[in-house]
Write a protein that holds these residues in place. Structure first.
Motif, short mmCIF file in Angstrom:
data_model
loop_
_atom_site.label_atom_id
_atom_site.label_comp_id
_atom_site.label_asym_id
_atom_site.label_seq_id
_atom_site.Cartn_x
_atom_site.Cartn_y
_atom_site.Cartn_z
N ASP A 115 0.79 -1.22 0.00
CA ASP A 115 0.00 0.00 0.00
C ASP A 115 0.83 1.28 0.00
O ASP A 115 0.32 2.36 0.25
N HIS A 116 2.13 1.18 -0.29
CA HIS A 116 2.96 2.40 -0.26
C HIS A 116 4.26 2.21 -1.03
O HIS A 116 4.70 1.09 -1.28
N VAL A 117 4.85 3.35 -1.39
CA VAL A 117 6.23 3.43 -1.86
C VAL A 117 6.84 4.57 -1.06
O VAL A 117 6.38 5.71 -1.13
N ARG B 39 -1.06 11.44 -9.40
CA ARG B 39 -2.34 11.97 -9.88
C ARG B 39 -2.99 10.99 -10.85
O ARG B 39 -4.19 10.75 -10.78
N ARG B 40 -2.19 10.43 -11.74
CA ARG B 40 -2.71 9.49 -12.73
C ARG B 40 -3.34 8.27 -12.06
O ARG B 40 -4.40 7.79 -12.46
N ASP B 41 -2.68 7.78 -11.01
CA ASP B 41 -3.14 6.56 -10.33
C ASP B 41 -4.02 6.84 -9.12
O ASP B 41 -4.37 5.93 -8.38
N ASP B 42 -4.39 8.13 -8.90
CA ASP B 42 -5.24 8.53 -7.79
C ASP B 42 -4.65 8.08 -6.45
O ASP B 42 -5.33 7.48 -5.62
N LEU B 43 -3.36 8.38 -6.26
CA LEU B 43 -2.65 8.04 -5.02
C LEU B 43 -2.41 9.29 -4.19
O LEU B 43 -2.39 10.41 -4.72
N THR B 44 -2.20 9.11 -2.92
CA THR B 44 -1.93 10.19 -1.99
C THR B 44 -0.43 10.30 -1.76
O THR B 44 0.25 9.30 -1.62
#
Length: 87
Positions: free
Chosen positions: A48-50, A72-77
């Motif tokens: 769930d993270h990098v 932004r493309r992958d809708d990640l925070t």
């Protein structure tokens, strides 16, 4: 410093795609490029993270732009612990 344990489970395909695209531009495995933005390699990747530690220099600017674009493309925070900012 030991890294925190990642939760176990199914990989989030958005995380996988983000990491693969990121490392295609900025590898985190040998041979290391002397212009790499990474200060700690390989990157810490979980389901769930990098987690990334970037150089505080101009060489990180293009990497930060790519990180923002991919997130932004992958809708990640994006969480920046230094400024305690969430994007």
């Amino acid at each position: 410093m030991p890294r925190p344990a990642s939760p176990e489970g199914e990989l989030d395909e958005r995380i996988v795609g983000f990491y693969e695209n990121l490392r295609a531009h900025y590898p985190d495995f040998p041979p290391y490029d002397h212009n790499s933005p990474w200060m700690d390699m390989p990157l810490n990747v979980g389901i769930d993270h990098v987690s990334m530690h970037l150089s505080f220099s101009e060489r990180s600017t293009p990497a930060l732009q790519l990180i923002d674009q991919l997130a932004r493309r992958d809708d990640l925070t994006i969480y920046d612990p230094q400024g305690d900012e969430v994007t």
